[in-house]
Write a protein that holds these residues in place. Structure first.
Motif, PDB file in Angstrom:
ATOM      1  N   ILE A   1       3.248   7.056  11.529  1.00 17.16           N
ATOM      2  CA  ILE A   1       4.427   6.742  12.325  1.00 17.16           C
ATOM      3  C   ILE A   1       4.127   5.509  13.156  1.00 17.16           C
ATOM      4  CG2 ILE A   1       6.016   7.572  14.097  1.00 17.16           C
ATOM      5  CD1 ILE A   1       5.268  10.434  13.120  1.00 17.16           C
ATOM      6  N   ALA A   2       4.996   4.515  13.060  1.00 19.10           N
ATOM      7  CA  ALA A   2       4.809   3.268  13.803  1.00 19.10           C
ATOM      8  C   ALA A   2       5.112   3.505  15.285  1.00 19.10           C
ATOM      9  CB  ALA A   2       5.727   2.183  13.250  1.00 19.10           C
ATOM     10  N   ALA A   3       4.297   2.929  16.134  1.00 19.67           N
ATOM     11  CA  ALA A   3       4.511   3.019  17.584  1.00 19.67           C
ATOM     12  C   ALA A   3       5.398   1.857  18.008  1.00 19.67           C
ATOM     13  CB  ALA A   3       3.175   2.982  18.315  1.00 19.67           C
ATOM     14  N   ASP A   4       6.639   1.887  17.545  1.00 19.08           N
ATOM     15  CA  ASP A   4       7.569   0.787  17.771  1.00 19.08           C
ATOM     16  C   ASP A   4       8.907   1.364  18.204  1.00 19.08           C
ATOM     17  OD1 ASP A   4       9.171  -1.448  17.726  1.00 19.08           O
ATOM     18  OD2 ASP A   4       8.519  -2.123  15.752  1.00 19.08           O
ATOM     19  N   GLU A   5       9.234   1.250  19.488  1.00 14.90           N
ATOM     20  CA  GLU A   5      10.477   1.804  20.004  1.00 14.90           C
ATOM     21  C   GLU A   5      11.699   1.030  19.505  1.00 14.90           C
ATOM     22  OE1 GLU A   5      10.327   2.183  24.247  1.00 14.90           O
ATOM     23  OE2 GLU A   5       8.442   3.280  24.176  1.00 14.90           O
ATOM     24  N   ASP A   6      11.539  -0.262  19.225  1.00 12.36           N
ATOM     25  CA  ASP A   6      12.667  -1.078  18.794  1.00 12.36           C
ATOM     26  C   ASP A   6      13.026  -0.856  17.327  1.00 12.36           C
ATOM     27  OD1 ASP A   6      12.837  -2.206  21.319  1.00 12.36           O
ATOM     28  OD2 ASP A   6      11.436  -3.818  20.808  1.00 12.36           O
ATOM     29  N   ASP A   7      12.062  -0.489  16.511  1.00 12.17           N
ATOM     30  CA  ASP A   7      12.290  -0.293  15.081  1.00 12.17           C
ATOM     31  C   ASP A   7      11.569   0.979  14.637  1.00 12.17           C
ATOM     32  OD1 ASP A   7      12.932  -0.662  12.404  1.00 12.17           O
ATOM     33  OD2 ASP A   7      11.282  -2.073  12.046  1.00 12.17           O
ATOM     34  N   PRO A   8      12.108   2.153  14.989  1.00 10.68           N
ATOM     35  CA  PRO A   8      11.411   3.396  14.647  1.00 10.68           C
ATOM     36  C   PRO A   8      11.360   3.612  13.134  1.00 10.68           C
ATOM     37  CG  PRO A   8      13.549   3.874  15.634  1.00 10.68           C
ATOM     38  CD  PRO A   8      13.359   2.396  15.685  1.00 10.68           C
ATOM     39  N   HIS A   9      10.145   3.824  12.628  1.00  9.70           N
ATOM     40  CA  HIS A   9       9.956   4.083  11.201  1.00  9.70           C
ATOM     41  C   HIS A   9       8.563   4.655  10.983  1.00  9.70           C
ATOM     42  CE1 HIS A   9       7.999   0.176  11.641  1.00  9.70           C
ATOM     43  NE2 HIS A   9       7.314   0.462  10.547  1.00  9.70           N
ATOM     44  N   ALA A  10       8.317   5.049   9.760  1.00  9.99           N
ATOM     45  CA  ALA A  10       6.993   5.525   9.366  1.00  9.99           C
ATOM     46  C   ALA A  10       6.683   4.941   7.998  1.00  9.99           C
ATOM     47  CB  ALA A  10       6.956   7.045   9.329  1.00  9.99           C
ATOM     48  N   MET A  11       5.408   4.891   7.658  1.00 11.44           N
ATOM     49  CA  MET A  11       4.982   4.410   6.348  1.00 11.44           C
ATOM     50  C   MET A  11       4.318   5.561   5.607  1.00 11.44           C
ATOM     51  SD  MET A  11       6.090   1.354   6.289  1.00 11.44           S
ATOM     52  CE  MET A  11       5.396   0.757   4.776  1.00 11.44           C
ATOM     53  N   LEU A  12       4.812   5.797   4.406  1.00 10.07           N
ATOM     54  CA  LEU A  12       4.254   6.801   3.525  1.00 10.07           C
ATOM     55  C   LEU A  12       3.421   6.053   2.501  1.00 10.07           C
ATOM     56  CD1 LEU A  12       4.497   9.870   3.007  1.00 10.07           C
ATOM     57  CD2 LEU A  12       6.361   9.356   1.432  1.00 10.07           C
ATOM     58  N   SER A  13       2.170   6.445   2.322  1.00 13.69           N
ATOM     59  CA  SER A  13       1.315   5.751   1.361  1.00 13.69           C
ATOM     60  C   SER A  13       0.540   6.759   0.532  1.00 13.69           C
ATOM     61  CB  SER A  13       0.354   4.792   2.073  1.00 13.69           C
ATOM     62  OG  SER A  13      -0.403   5.474   3.035  1.00 13.69           O
ATOM     63  N   ALA A  14       0.238   6.362  -0.705  1.00 16.44           N
ATOM     64  CA  ALA A  14      -0.522   7.215  -1.626  1.00 16.44           C
ATOM     65  C   ALA A  14      -1.800   6.491  -2.008  1.00 16.44           C
ATOM     66  CB  ALA A  14       0.307   7.517  -2.869  1.00 16.44           C
ATOM     67  N   TRP A  15      -2.898   7.259  -2.105  1.00 18.87           N
ATOM     68  CA  TRP A  15      -4.223   6.695  -2.348  1.00 18.87           C
ATOM     69  C   TRP A  15      -4.921   7.471  -3.451  1.00 18.87           C
ATOM     70  CZ3 TRP A  15      -5.403   2.492   0.708  1.00 18.87           C
ATOM     71  CH2 TRP A  15      -4.567   2.286   1.803  1.00 18.87           C
ATOM     72  N   ASP A  16      -5.605   6.753  -4.339  1.00 19.05           N
ATOM     73  CA  ASP A  16      -6.375   7.437  -5.386  1.00 19.05           C
ATOM     74  C   ASP A  16      -7.731   7.867  -4.826  1.00 19.05           C
ATOM     75  OD1 ASP A  16      -8.113   5.264  -5.429  1.00 19.05           O
ATOM     76  OD2 ASP A  16      -7.471   4.531  -7.384  1.00 19.05           O
ATOM     77  N   PRO A  17      -8.528   8.613  -5.625  1.00 21.18           N
ATOM     78  CA  PRO A  17      -9.806   9.137  -5.098  1.00 21.18           C
ATOM     79  C   PRO A  17     -10.817   8.075  -4.668  1.00 21.18           C
ATOM     80  CG  PRO A  17      -9.191  10.303  -7.096  1.00 21.18           C
ATOM     81  CD  PRO A  17      -8.223   9.166  -6.934  1.00 21.18           C
ATOM     82  N   VAL A  18     -10.712   6.842  -5.179  1.00 18.27           N
ATOM     83  CA  VAL A  18     -11.672   5.806  -4.786  1.00 18.27           C
ATOM     84  C   VAL A  18     -11.154   4.938  -3.638  1.00 18.27           C
ATOM     85  CG1 VAL A  18     -12.853   5.722  -7.005  1.00 18.27           C
ATOM     86  CG2 VAL A  18     -10.896   4.224  -6.592  1.00 18.27           C
ATOM     87  N   GLY A  19      -9.971   5.271  -3.113  1.00 17.90           N
ATOM     88  CA  GLY A  19      -9.454   4.557  -1.952  1.00 17.90           C
ATOM     89  C   GLY A  19      -8.521   3.409  -2.255  1.00 17.90           C
ATOM     90  N   GLU A  20      -8.056   3.288  -3.486  1.00 20.01           N
ATOM     91  CA  GLU A  20      -7.088   2.231  -3.815  1.00 20.01           C
ATOM     92  C   GLU A  20      -5.681   2.726  -3.527  1.00 20.01           C
ATOM     93  OE1 GLU A  20      -7.280   0.026  -7.432  1.00 20.01           O
ATOM     94  OE2 GLU A  20      -9.453   0.266  -7.547  1.00 20.01           O
ATOM     95  N   LYS A  21      -4.878   1.853  -2.923  1.00 19.03           N
ATOM     96  CA  LYS A  21      -3.508   2.213  -2.602  1.00 19.03           C
ATOM     97  C   LYS A  21      -2.677   2.234  -3.884  1.00 19.03           C
ATOM     98  CE  LYS A  21      -1.627   0.595   1.141  1.00 19.03           C
ATOM     99  NZ  LYS A  21      -0.930  -0.244   2.130  1.00 19.03           N
ATOM    100  N   LEU A  22      -2.012   3.347  -4.120  1.00 23.19           N
ATOM    101  CA  LEU A  22      -1.159   3.489  -5.301  1.00 23.19           C
ATOM    102  C   LEU A  22       0.269   3.073  -5.002  1.00 23.19           C
ATOM    103  CD1 LEU A  22      -2.432   7.001  -6.435  1.00 23.19           C
ATOM    104  CD2 LEU A  22      -3.076   4.768  -7.394  1.00 23.19           C
ATOM    105  N   ALA A  23       0.737   3.386  -3.808  1.00 25.69           N
ATOM    106  CA  ALA A  23       2.119   3.066  -3.448  1.00 25.69           C
ATOM    107  C   ALA A  23       2.275   3.150  -1.938  1.00 25.69           C
ATOM    108  CB  ALA A  23       3.079   4.044  -4.120  1.00 25.69           C
ATOM    109  N   GLU A  24       3.339   2.509  -1.471  1.00 28.40           N
ATOM    110  CA  GLU A  24       3.675   2.578  -0.052  1.00 28.40           C
ATOM    111  C   GLU A  24       5.182   2.485   0.066  1.00 28.40           C
ATOM    112  OE1 GLU A  24       1.532   0.892   3.760  1.00 28.40           O
ATOM    113  OE2 GLU A  24       2.612  -0.721   2.724  1.00 28.40           O
TER     114      GLU A  24
END
Length: 163
Positions: free
Chosen positions: A115-138
């Protein structure tokens, strides 16, 4: 020679006997409102509330506080920085969630919600990671998105599409 650093905030860390300003903090010895003793407060520059309040030692006359000095300030500074560090770590932990699920092939996928600590633009980022730590999606999601094993599984199963 000491000087009143409350009047000289850019000082090199010297202070009068009840105020010391250095390293982004101000130490101030004050009368303890709860009893007849004294307390010391550590306040970060630019903030109105103290980060740390602690009892302070009486002087030899048993009426006035012991004067602040460099060694006392260093000890108080370490304590205040520890409090700030713990507070920031707690705030980060409150804004982060993580679950691990198995994808269709049976491989583990870690899904994080930050969850972003941003009062002006409240949002969150959902991310997926494989077992070796590579980002699969965001993907950007609403800040009130509820991350669970079920919601993470649906997101991964959809090919990281809509959540």
């Amino acid at each position: 020679m000491t000087r009143n650093t409350a009047e000289q905030p850019d000082s090199d860390g010297e202070g009068d006997e009840r105020t010391w300003v250095a390293s982004g903090f101000t130490a101030r010895v004050i009368k303890n409102e709860d009893d007849e003793g004294w307390a010391v407060t550590m306040t970060r520059d630019g903030e109105s509330e103290p980060v740390l309040v602690s009892p302070w030692t009486m002087g030899r006359d048993k009426k006035n506080p012991k004067p602040l000095n460099h060694a006392d300030f260093k000890t108080l500074l370490k304590g205040a920085r520890d409090v700030v560090t713990r507070h920031e770590a707690h705030a980060r932990a409150q804004r982060h969630r993580s679950v691990t699920i198995l994808d269709a092939e049976g491989s583990p996928v870690r899904v994080d919600l930050d969850i972003a600590a941003d009062e002006d633009d409240p949002h969150a980022m959902l991310s997926a990671w494989d077992p070796v730590g590579e980002k699969l999606a965001e993907r950007r999601v609403a800040p009130n998105f509820k991350l669970s094993s079920a919601s993470a599984g649906r997101w991964v199963a959809s090919g990281f599409g809509d959540v």
